[in-house]
Design an enzyme around this catalytic site. Structure first.
Site, PDB file in Angstrom:
ATOM      1  N   GLY A 235       2.807  14.498 -18.683  1.00 49.07           N
ATOM      2  CA  GLY A 235       2.917  13.594 -17.521  1.00 49.07           C
ATOM      3  C   GLY A 235       2.157  12.293 -17.700  1.00 49.07           C
TER       4      GLY A 235
ATOM      5  CG  HIS B 273       4.684 -15.619   5.079  1.00 58.29           C
ATOM      6  ND1 HIS B 273       4.346 -14.286   5.160  1.00 58.29           N
ATOM      7  CD2 HIS B 273       5.606 -15.847   6.034  1.00 58.29           C
ATOM      8  CE1 HIS B 273       5.047 -13.740   6.155  1.00 58.29           C
ATOM      9  NE2 HIS B 273       5.808 -14.665   6.691  1.00 58.29           N
TER      10      HIS B 273
END
Ligand code: FAD
Length: 843
Positions: free
Chosen positions: A174, A435
Site C-alpha cells: 500500500g 478567488h
C-alpha cells in the site's frame, strides 16, 4: 564514438537528463548515456504513463456524475485501449521532447549500457569515452521479494501494458505506486483489494488524510487490509488467490490480476561501480552531503542513491551535483521536498506533520480548512478533503502542509515555497489569493491556525464567546474592556535590563559580573527588532493607519542612545520611533495599542501612528514633520535650565532632519544659551530616497555641529557597547556643565518606513557591508566570545520574544477603540483648565 568530455552522465531519467542540460548550460562539454529510452522510469514507466491513465479514469468518474452538471450522455463506457493509446502518445511526445532538449542544449547522447572503467573512463557499447566528472543516475528497478507464487503477479511496469481492466485486482503493498493503481482501477470498475503489512497504507502520510482516503476507496467498493502479511499467490482455476494473515487469522482474496508493488531498489546492474571504486551499500550508491561517491570525480544522484525516490528530487540532486562539479558548493536540502499521491481525491504533503513535529519536541499550531467550505471546490463538484497547515507555535513559521482533496498535487506548490523559505502563517495569509481558487484553502487553513479563519467558524473564538466566564485570560476581549487601566500599568514582561547607576567601560566588559546587564540589552534589542517586524506586518494588514516607521537595523543606536539617560532626563524624538519608546521602558503593549489607535495606547489611541507619549517617563514622541521636534527640545532644555535642574534633554532625530533650517536654528540657539541638550543623530543612511550624505556638501553630519562650536562625535551605531559608553560619557558631561553636545551614531536602517524599500537607493557594496554588520548578530558574537551566552540561549530568547510580541499584538487587537463620546478627551485644552496640577509653577 570515442571522445572526451567534461561531464558524462550515466542514465537519462529525470535525474540524468536534467543534470546533463545544466552541465551544458554551465559550459561543460557533456554526454549522456542511456541504454533504454530517454526520460527513464519517470517518463516511460512511472510518473507520466500512470498520470495519463489516471486522467482517463478521473474523466470517466466525472463523466459518470456529469448529469448533475448538465452533461447529457447516455451509455458512458470506458475504452481502455483508447486510454492506453493516449498514454503512449503522451509518453512518446515527452521522450521526443527530452531528446530535443538535449540536442538543443548541445549534449551528446550515447546509446548503450555504460560501464565505469575507472579513472574517468566509461565504456559504452564497446567504445570508451573519457570524462573529467561522471554522474551516476541509473535510477531504480522494481523490488522483488521471496514470495511464494510471485511468478503469477505483475509489477508496475507490466500493469501499464494491460490490454483490459481486470474485474478483480489485488494489490500487494500500500505504498504510493500500489495506491495509485488501486485508485485508478477502482475508478474504472475493478474490485480492488489492497494488502499492506504495516498498520497503515501510505505510511509517510498523516493518518487523518489516509483515513479519509480509505473511506473514499471503500465508498467505491475497494477494500484495504492493513497489518496483513501475504503468504502466497496461488492459481485458483483460471484466476488467482492471494492468501494472507491478519493478526494471526488467515484470509484469502480472489483476483484476476495481482499487482506486486513492494517498492523499488537502486539499480546498478552492469555498471561496474564497485570495480571502479564506487562504494555501494545494500545496492545503493553511497554519497556524501555534496553527492560525491567514494571514487574521485564520480558523483551520484536520484533513485540510485536511495533516500527520497521521486523524480523531482532526482532532478534537484542533478542540479546540485552539476553545480558542485562547477565549483558552486551545493548541499541538497530536503526539508521541503513535496510528496504527491495521485489517488482520487489526491493527497500531497510537504514538511513536518503534526505528529512528527510533536515527536521532535516542537510545539505546534494547526489549522484545517475543509474543501466543503471552498467556493472553487464546490463549483468543481469535488469538495471532499481538507488542507491542514502545521506551524511552529511560537514563531508562526510554517513547518508543514498536508492536503487531501481536488488538485492537492498542484496546491502543494505554494505550501512548498512557504516551508522552503520559512514563511510564517502571517506571510501566507497576507498574500492575496485569487478567488475563487483552491489555494484560498491554504490561506484559510493558515488563518484557522491563528483562530481567525473567515470562511469557517473558529473553534477557539466560539468557545470563548459561548462562555466568557470560562476564559478569564487577561487578553480576551471581555477582560480587555473591564480591565484596561490595570493592563496599562502591567507590562507583558517587566523590562529585564538592570541598568547600572552609571554606564562605564568596566560595566560593559564581557565579564560574568556584567552578564545580566549585557543580556538584558541584547534582549531589548531583540524585542525592538521583532516588534518592528511584526508592526510592519500589521501595517500591511491595515491594522495600523497612517505611516509606520521602523527601527530595524538601528537597535544598537537606539538602545545605546537611550539607556544612559536617567529617569529624570527628557527625551524628545519623533513619533515614529517605537524602538525609542520601548528602550525608554514604555509598555510595548501600549505602544502597539497606540499604533492600532486603541484606547489602551500611549495617547489613548488619539495619536494612532502619529504620537507616542509617556509623561512619567518624560518621553515625548510627537510632532511628525521631519525635524519638527528639534525646536521643542530646545524649549524643553530652556525649561530645565530655567528651573535650575540637572536634567538632560536628549533629542533624537534621523539624518533627514539635519538638512532643514530648524536643525541649524536649534543647534545655534542651544549653544548660544548653553542649554543642557544632547543632539543625537541616528544616521541610518535612509533619507526616503537620497541619503543625506549624498545630498549634502558636508558628508559627516557630526561636523555640522562643529560649525556651532559644539563638542561633537561620531560613533559606530552598530556597536551597542560603544554607543552606550560614548553616550553615557557625553550625557554626564552635559549634566555637569549644561553645554549642548552632538553625537552622530552611524548605522543602517534595514527596512524602510512602512513598506517603502530603501534598498532601491543603495549600492550593492553598501548593502552587503552594512548587513554584515547587523548590530544584533554582532553583539551576539561578542557575548558568545565572552562566554556569556550561546546559540541555544539566543534561540530561546528569540522564541520567548516571538511569543511576547504575539501577546502584544493580541493585546492591541483586543483592546477597545476610543468611545465616540470621549473622542475629544485628552485632545483639547479644556482639560488643562480642569487640571491645575498640569500648569506647574508660574514663570
Ligand atoms: P530513472 O528514472 O530510473 O532513470 C534511470 C535511467 O538510467 C533509466 O532510463 C535506465 O534505463 C538508465 N540506465 C540504468 N543503468 C544504465 C547504464 N548502466 N547505462 C545506461 N543507462 C542506464 N516520482 C514522482 O516524483 N512522481 C510520480 O508521480 C511518480 N510516479 C511513479 C509511478 C511509478 C509507477 C513508478 C515506478 C515510479 C514513479 N515515480 C514518481 C518515481 C520516479 O519515476 C523516479 O523517482 C524517478 O524516475 C527517478 O529518476 P532517476 O533519474 O533517478 O532514475
Amino acid at each position: 564514438m570515442t571522445g572526451s568530455f567534461d561531464v558524462v552522465v550515466v542514465g537519462g531519467g529525470p535525474g540524468g537528463y536534467v543534470a546533463a542540460i545544466r552541465a551544458a548550460q554551465l559550459g561543460a562539454k557533456t554526454a549522456i548515456v542511456e541504454k533504454d529510452r530517454l526520460g527513464g522510469t519517470c517518463l516511460v514507466r512511472g510518473c507520466i504513463p500512470t498520470k495519463a491513465l489516471l486522467q482517463s479514469s478521473e474523466l470517466y468518474t466525472l463523466a459518470k456524475g456529469g448529469a448533475a452538471f448538465g452533461l447529457v450522455a447516455d451509455n458512458i463506457a470506458f475504452d481502455f485501449g483508447a486510454a492506453q493509446k493516449r498514454k503512449t502518445a503522451v509518453v512518446d511526445q515527452l521522450v521526443k521532447g527530452v531528446e530535443g532538449l538535449l540536442k538543443a542544449g548541445g549534449v551528446t547522447t550515447l546509446r548503450g549500457t555504460a560501464k565505469l572503467a575507472g579513472n574517468g573512463a566509461v565504456d559504452v557499447a564497446g567504445e570508451r569515452v573519457q570524462a573529467k566528472d561522471i554522474v551516476i543516475a541509473t535510477g531504480s528497478a522494481v523490488s522483488r521479494i521471496p514470495l511464494k507464487g510471485a511468478e503469477h503477479t505483475i509489477d508496475s511496469d507490466a500493469i501499464l501494458e494491460l490490454k483490459e481492466i481486470p474485474q478483480r485486482l489485488a494489490v500487494i503493498g500500500g505504498g504510493v505506486v500500489g495506491m495509485e493503481f488501486a485508485a485508478m482501477f477502482a475508478a474504472l470498475g475493478s474490485k480492488v483489494t489492497v494488502l499492506e503489512m504495516l498498520p497503515q497504507v501510505l505510511p509517510m502520510v498523516e493518518a487523518d488524510l489516509v483515513n479519509l482516503y480509505a473511506k473514499h476507496l471503500s465508498g467505491i467498493g475497494g477494500e484495504i487490509h492493513t497489518s496483513s502479511k501475504v503468504a502466497e499467490v496461488a492459481k485458483a482455476g483460471r484466476a488467482l488467490q492471494v492468501r494472507f494473515s491478519t493478526g494471526g487469522e488467515g484470509g484469502a482474496v480472489d483476483a484476476d490480476q495481482v499487482l506486486l508493488a513492494v517498492g523499488r531498489s537502486p539499480y546498478t546492474e552492469g555498471l561496474g561501480a564497485e570495480a571502479a571504486g564506487v562504494k555501494l551499500e545494500r545496492g545503493r550508491v553511497v554519497v556524501d552531503d555534496h553527492l560525491r561517491t567514494s571514487a574521485a570525480g564520480v558523483w551520484a544522484i536520484g533513485d540510485v542513491i536511495g533516500g527520497i525516490m521521486l523524480a523531482h528530487v532526482a532532478s534537484y540532486e542533478g542540479i546540485c551535483a552539476i553545480e558542485n562539479i562547477a565549483g558552486h558548493a551545493r548541499v541538497p536540502d530536503y526539508h521541503a521536498a513535496p510528496n504527491c499521491v495521485y489517488t482520487d481525491p489526491e493527497i500531497a504533503h510537504v514538511g513536518l506533520g503534526e505528529k512528527e513535529a510533536k515527536e521532535r519536541g516542537v510545539e505546534v499550531r494547526v489549522g484545517r480548512f475543509p474543501f466543503a467550505a471552498s467556493g472553487r471546490a464546490l463549483t468543481l463538484g469535488q469538495s471532499e478533503g481538507f488542507a491542514k497547515v502545521v506551524a511552529d507555535a511560537s514563531s508562526g513559521a510554517v513547518l508543514g502542509v498536508h492536503i487531501i482533496g481536488p488538485r492537492a498535487t498542484d496546491l502543494i506548490a505554494e505550501a512548498t515555497l512557504a516551508v522552503q523559505n520559512g514563511l510564517t502563517l502571517d506571510q501566507l495569509d497576507l498574500t492575496i489569493h485569487a478567488h475563487p481558487t483552491l489555494p484560498e484553502s491554504i490561506m484559510e487553513a493558515a488563518l484557522a491556525a491563528q483562530g481567525r479563519a473567515i470562511h469557517i467558524p473558529n473553534r477557539r473564538i466560539q468557545a470563548a464567546a459561548a462562555n466568557p466566564a470560562s476564559n478569564p485570560s487577561p487578553t480576551s476581549t471581555t477582560a480587555a474592556l473591564h480591565n484596561r487601566e490595570q493592563q496599562m500599568v502591567t507590562p507583558v514582561k517587566p523590562p529585564t535590563t538592570p541598568v547600572p547607576e552609571s554606564i562605564t567601560a568596566k560595566k560593559l566588559e564581557l565579564k560574568k559580573e556584567n552578564r545580566d546587564f549585557l543580556l538584558g540589552i541584547h534582549r531589548m534589542m531583540q524585542l525592538i527588532r521583532r516588534f518592528e517586524e511584526r508592526a510592519q506586518e500589521q501595517y500591511t494588514k491595515a491594522k495600523i493607519g497612517g505611516y509606520c516607521h521602523l527601527n530595524i537595523g538601528e537597535e544598537a543606536a537606539v538602545v545605546g542612545g537611550i539607556l544612559p539617560l536617567k529617569p529624570n532626563d527628557y527625551i524628545f524624538t519623533s513619533y515614529r520611533e517605537h524602538g525609542h519608546a520601548i528602550a525608554r521602558g514604555i509598555d510595548p503593549r501600549a505602544v502597539m495599542a497606540e499604533l492600532f489607535g486603541k484606547e489602551t495606547g500611549t495617547s489613548h489611541g488619539r495619536g494612532g501612528s502619529m504620537h507616542m507619549f509617556g509623561a512619567k517617563l518624560r518621553f515625548m514622541g510627537g510632532y511628525g514633520i521631519v525635524g519638527g521636534h528639534l525646536p521643542l527640545a530646545t524649549g524643553g532644555a530652556w525649561a530645565v535650565k530655567f528651573r535650575k535642574q540637572k536634567d538632560v534633554v536628549s533629542c533624537l532625530f534621523g539624518d533627514g532632519a539635519t538638512n532643514i533650517g530648524a536643525f541649524h536654528e536649534s543647534l545655534n540657539y542651544s549653544k548660544v544659551f548653553d542649554l543642557p541638550v544632547l543632539w543625537y543623530c541616528v544616521n541610518n543612511r535612509y533619507g526616503m530616497g537620497t541619503p543625506v550624505e549624498a545630498a549634502s556638501a558636508v558628508k559627516d553630519i557630526y561636523k555640522k555641529a562643529c560649525a556651532y562650536d559644539m563638542e561633537s562625535i561620531q560613533v559606530d551605531g552598530m556597536n551597542v557597547r560603544e554607543v552606550l559608553l560614548r553616550t553615557s560619557e557625553v550625557v554626564e558631561k552635559i549634566r555637569a556643565d549644561s553645554q549642548p553636545r552632538f553625537i552622530e551614531a552611524l548605522c543602517y536602517r534595514f527596512k524602510g518606513h512602512s513598506v517603502v524599500d530603501p534598498d532601491k537607493y543603495r549600492s550593492n557594496e553598501d548593502k552587503e557591508k552594512w548587513r554584515k554588520a547587523d548590530p544584533i548578530v554582532a553583539f551576539e558574537h561578542e557575548l558568545e566570545k565572552g562566554g556569556l551566552a550561546d546559540e541555544e540561549y539566543f534561540k530561546t530568547v528569540r522564541q520567548e520574544i516571538d511569543s511576547e510580541v504575539q501577546d502584544i499584538i493580541k493585546f492591541a487587537d483586543e483592546s477597545p477603540d476610543p468611545k465616540v463620546e470621549d473622542l475629544y478627551k485628552y485632545v483639547y485644552c479644556g482639560e488643562w483648565e480642569e487640571s491645575p496640577a498640569l500648569r506647574g509653577n508660574p514663570l
